[in-house]
Design a protein around this motif. Structure first.
Motif, PDB file in Angstrom:
ATOM      1  N   GLU A  98    -125.320  27.853 -34.825  1.00 51.98           N
ATOM      2  CA  GLU A  98    -126.024  27.850 -33.349  1.00 51.98           C
ATOM      3  C   GLU A  98    -125.071  28.794 -32.548  1.00 51.98           C
ATOM      4  O   GLU A  98    -125.427  29.227 -31.567  1.00 51.98           O
ATOM      5  N   VAL A  99    -123.606  28.822 -32.870  1.00 51.84           N
ATOM      6  CA  VAL A  99    -122.754  29.791 -32.137  1.00 51.84           C
ATOM      7  C   VAL A  99    -122.503  30.998 -33.103  1.00 51.84           C
ATOM      8  O   VAL A  99    -121.250  31.721 -32.578  1.00 51.84           O
ATOM      9  N   GLN A 100    -123.028  31.457 -34.049  1.00 50.00           N
ATOM     10  CA  GLN A 100    -122.689  32.654 -34.807  1.00 50.00           C
ATOM     11  C   GLN A 100    -123.128  33.828 -33.776  1.00 50.00           C
ATOM     12  O   GLN A 100    -123.978  33.665 -33.093  1.00 50.00           O
ATOM     13  N   ASP A 101    -122.438  34.712 -33.865  1.00 50.34           N
ATOM     14  CA  ASP A 101    -122.425  35.863 -33.048  1.00 50.34           C
ATOM     15  C   ASP A 101    -122.075  35.623 -31.747  1.00 50.34           C
ATOM     16  O   ASP A 101    -122.330  36.499 -30.773  1.00 50.34           O
ATOM     17  N   GLU A 102    -121.583  34.329 -31.392  1.00 51.27           N
ATOM     18  CA  GLU A 102    -120.862  33.998 -30.064  1.00 51.27           C
ATOM     19  C   GLU A 102    -119.435  34.575 -29.832  1.00 51.27           C
ATOM     20  O   GLU A 102    -119.001  34.100 -30.726  1.00 51.27           O
ATOM     21  N   GLU A 103    -119.064  35.090 -28.895  1.00 50.38           N
ATOM     22  CA  GLU A 103    -117.563  35.231 -28.712  1.00 50.38           C
ATOM     23  C   GLU A 103    -117.008  34.095 -28.094  1.00 50.38           C
ATOM     24  O   GLU A 103    -117.408  33.407 -27.376  1.00 50.38           O
ATOM     25  N   GLY A 104    -115.855  34.023 -28.755  1.00 55.70           N
ATOM     26  CA  GLY A 104    -115.012  33.112 -28.271  1.00 55.70           C
ATOM     27  C   GLY A 104    -114.095  33.302 -26.901  1.00 55.70           C
ATOM     28  O   GLY A 104    -113.652  34.482 -26.874  1.00 55.70           O
ATOM     29  N   ILE A 105    -114.143  32.336 -26.124  1.00 56.73           N
ATOM     30  CA  ILE A 105    -113.697  32.792 -24.468  1.00 56.73           C
ATOM     31  C   ILE A 105    -112.493  31.763 -24.459  1.00 56.73           C
ATOM     32  O   ILE A 105    -112.603  30.384 -24.608  1.00 56.73           O
ATOM     33  N   LEU A 106    -111.248  32.239 -24.388  1.00 59.91           N
ATOM     34  CA  LEU A 106    -109.954  31.517 -24.296  1.00 59.91           C
ATOM     35  C   LEU A 106    -110.072  30.829 -22.781  1.00 59.91           C
ATOM     36  O   LEU A 106    -110.093  31.650 -21.943  1.00 59.91           O
ATOM     37  N   THR A 107    -109.932  29.417 -22.391  1.00 59.48           N
ATOM     38  CA  THR A 107    -109.674  29.081 -21.223  1.00 59.48           C
ATOM     39  C   THR A 107    -108.349  28.786 -20.651  1.00 59.48           C
ATOM     40  O   THR A 107    -107.643  28.840 -21.679  1.00 59.48           O
ATOM     41  N   ASP A 108    -108.254  28.440 -19.612  1.00 57.69           N
ATOM     42  CA  ASP A 108    -106.867  28.376 -18.936  1.00 57.69           C
ATOM     43  C   ASP A 108    -106.077  26.986 -19.723  1.00 57.69           C
ATOM     44  O   ASP A 108    -104.640  27.394 -19.981  1.00 57.69           O
ATOM     45  N   GLU A 109    -106.710  25.964 -20.113  1.00 55.70           N
ATOM     46  CA  GLU A 109    -106.060  24.988 -20.689  1.00 55.70           C
ATOM     47  C   GLU A 109    -105.646  25.114 -22.070  1.00 55.70           C
ATOM     48  O   GLU A 109    -105.250  24.287 -22.605  1.00 55.70           O
ATOM     49  N   GLY A 110    -106.384  26.195 -22.899  1.00 63.52           N
ATOM     50  CA  GLY A 110    -106.202  26.589 -24.170  1.00 63.52           C
ATOM     51  C   GLY A 110    -107.398  26.144 -25.140  1.00 63.52           C
ATOM     52  O   GLY A 110    -107.251  26.213 -26.221  1.00 63.52           O
ATOM     53  N   THR A 111    -108.360  25.479 -24.601  1.00 65.06           N
ATOM     54  CA  THR A 111    -109.699  25.327 -25.316  1.00 65.06           C
ATOM     55  C   THR A 111    -110.417  26.687 -25.372  1.00 65.06           C
ATOM     56  O   THR A 111    -110.429  27.482 -24.527  1.00 65.06           O
ATOM     57  N   VAL A 112    -110.784  26.787 -26.657  1.00 67.51           N
ATOM     58  CA  VAL A 112    -111.566  28.113 -26.739  1.00 67.51           C
ATOM     59  C   VAL A 112    -113.019  27.699 -26.873  1.00 67.51           C
ATOM     60  O   VAL A 112    -113.573  26.743 -27.831  1.00 67.51           O
ATOM     61  N   ILE A 113    -113.857  28.334 -26.370  1.00 68.93           N
ATOM     62  CA  ILE A 113    -115.321  27.948 -26.086  1.00 68.93           C
ATOM     63  C   ILE A 113    -116.181  29.173 -26.870  1.00 68.93           C
ATOM     64  O   ILE A 113    -116.011  30.167 -26.708  1.00 68.93           O
ATOM     65  N   TYR A 114    -117.248  28.684 -27.684  1.00 69.21           N
ATOM     66  CA  TYR A 114    -117.991  29.660 -28.351  1.00 69.21           C
ATOM     67  C   TYR A 114    -119.425  29.170 -27.795  1.00 69.21           C
ATOM     68  O   TYR A 114    -119.830  28.187 -27.871  1.00 69.21           O
ATOM     69  N   GLY A 115    -120.056  30.225 -27.448  1.00 73.92           N
ATOM     70  CA  GLY A 115    -121.409  29.899 -26.928  1.00 73.92           C
ATOM     71  C   GLY A 115    -121.670  29.434 -25.343  1.00 73.92           C
ATOM     72  O   GLY A 115    -122.513  28.678 -25.158  1.00 73.92           O
ATOM     73  N   ALA A 116    -120.791  30.006 -24.696  1.00 71.74           N
ATOM     74  CA  ALA A 116    -120.422  29.289 -23.187  1.00 71.74           C
ATOM     75  C   ALA A 116    -121.715  29.317 -22.515  1.00 71.74           C
ATOM     76  O   ALA A 116    -121.851  28.481 -21.596  1.00 71.74           O
ATOM     77  N   THR A 117    -122.350  30.369 -22.589  1.00 69.76           N
ATOM     78  CA  THR A 117    -123.740  30.729 -21.754  1.00 69.76           C
ATOM     79  C   THR A 117    -124.976  30.210 -22.337  1.00 69.76           C
ATOM     80  O   THR A 117    -126.016  30.511 -22.000  1.00 69.76           O
ATOM     81  N   GLN A 118    -124.886  29.591 -23.685  1.00 71.43           N
ATOM     82  CA  GLN A 118    -126.185  29.179 -24.453  1.00 71.43           C
ATOM     83  C   GLN A 118    -126.238  27.888 -24.390  1.00 71.43           C
ATOM     84  O   GLN A 118    -125.438  26.975 -23.659  1.00 71.43           O
ATOM     85  N   ASP A 119    -127.549  27.322 -25.025  1.00 73.57           N
ATOM     86  CA  ASP A 119    -127.830  25.979 -24.871  1.00 73.57           C
ATOM     87  C   ASP A 119    -126.835  25.010 -25.589  1.00 73.57           C
ATOM     88  O   ASP A 119    -126.755  23.646 -25.264  1.00 73.57           O
ATOM     89  N   VAL A 120    -125.953  25.597 -26.755  1.00 70.36           N
ATOM     90  CA  VAL A 120    -125.324  24.768 -27.568  1.00 70.36           C
ATOM     91  C   VAL A 120    -123.911  25.667 -27.381  1.00 70.36           C
ATOM     92  O   VAL A 120    -123.730  26.982 -27.482  1.00 70.36           O
ATOM     93  N   SER A 121    -122.680  24.914 -27.106  1.00 71.14           N
ATOM     94  CA  SER A 121    -121.665  25.288 -26.971  1.00 71.14           C
ATOM     95  C   SER A 121    -120.639  24.502 -27.960  1.00 71.14           C
ATOM     96  O   SER A 121    -120.913  23.320 -28.060  1.00 71.14           O
ATOM     97  N   VAL A 122    -119.510  25.374 -28.305  1.00 73.84           N
ATOM     98  CA  VAL A 122    -118.572  24.540 -29.429  1.00 73.84           C
ATOM     99  C   VAL A 122    -117.285  24.811 -28.711  1.00 73.84           C
ATOM    100  O   VAL A 122    -116.878  25.910 -28.429  1.00 73.84           O
ATOM    101  N   ALA A 123    -116.729  23.768 -28.700  1.00 73.57           N
ATOM    102  CA  ALA A 123    -115.162  23.747 -28.020  1.00 73.57           C
ATOM    103  C   ALA A 123    -114.157  23.646 -29.009  1.00 73.57           C
ATOM    104  O   ALA A 123    -114.375  22.536 -29.880  1.00 73.57           O
ATOM    105  N   VAL A 124    -113.175  24.332 -29.025  1.00 72.72           N
ATOM    106  CA  VAL A 124    -112.266  24.269 -30.008  1.00 72.72           C
ATOM    107  C   VAL A 124    -110.844  24.061 -29.550  1.00 72.72           C
ATOM    108  O   VAL A 124    -110.343  25.021 -28.680  1.00 72.72           O
ATOM    109  N   GLN A 125    -110.166  23.029 -29.787  1.00 69.07           N
ATOM    110  CA  GLN A 125    -108.790  22.708 -29.510  1.00 69.07           C
ATOM    111  C   GLN A 125    -107.721  22.913 -30.667  1.00 69.07           C
ATOM    112  O   GLN A 125    -107.823  22.225 -31.500  1.00 69.07           O
ATOM    113  N   ALA A 126    -106.540  23.651 -30.450  1.00 68.79           N
ATOM    114  CA  ALA A 126    -105.522  23.620 -31.498  1.00 68.79           C
ATOM    115  C   ALA A 126    -104.488  22.526 -30.961  1.00 68.79           C
ATOM    116  O   ALA A 126    -103.940  22.725 -29.932  1.00 68.79           O
ATOM    117  N   GLY A 127    -104.025  21.660 -31.753  1.00 69.20           N
ATOM    118  CA  GLY A 127    -103.091  20.844 -31.500  1.00 69.20           C
ATOM    119  C   GLY A 127    -101.533  21.017 -32.009  1.00 69.20           C
ATOM    120  O   GLY A 127    -101.417  21.874 -32.647  1.00 69.20           O
TER     121      GLY A 127
END
Length: 127
Positions: A98-127
């Motif tokens: 669902e997030v293929q071809d969607e650009e990853g956007i780095l947020t202020d706290e370090g979470t990267v969001i894929y598909g931010a403006t789509q119906d399905v978004s994926v949030a990735v956090q590195a610990g």
């Protein structure tokens, strides 16, 4: 006649200055970044931010995170893989289709969001 010319100059100058300030304001607004920050805030309220590694370097291929025992590479877009490298092994994982071809956007706290403006978004956090 002189008053009309002065008034025309003042009105023209006012229009030029107000329209240029609106253009600058519009250029400063990034709708995808705003949506990504809002999505990240929802996720971070649930997961917390204490364990997120904020030492993220944005590269041409995505995002690099150096951890204590594992280095994490997050892809530039949803087509790539999340790769976790340690001295012993390397593990990769793809993102949902669902997030293929969607650009990853780095947020202020370090979470990267894929598909931010789509119906399905994926949030990735590195610990």
């Amino acid at each position: 006649m002189k008053k009309a010319k002065i008034m025309a100059v003042v009105l023209s100058a006012t229009l030029v200055f107000t329209s240029s300030s609106v253009c600058f304001a519009a250029e400063g607004i990034d709708g995808e970044q705003i949506q990504a920050e809002a999505t990240a805030e929802l996720v971070e309220d649930i997961t917390g931010t204490a364990d997120i590694n904020k030492d993220i370097e944005e590269t041409s291929d995505g995002f690099e995170v150096e951890g204590e025992s594992v280095d994490v590479t997050l892809p530039e877009d949803g087509d790539g893989n999340i790769v976790m490298d340690s001295e012993e092994e390397s593990i990769g994982m793809g993102l949902p289709k669902e997030v293929q071809d969607e650009e990853g956007i780095l947020t202020d706290e370090g979470t990267v969001i894929y598909g931010a403006t789509q119906d399905v978004s994926v949030a990735v956090q590195a610990g």
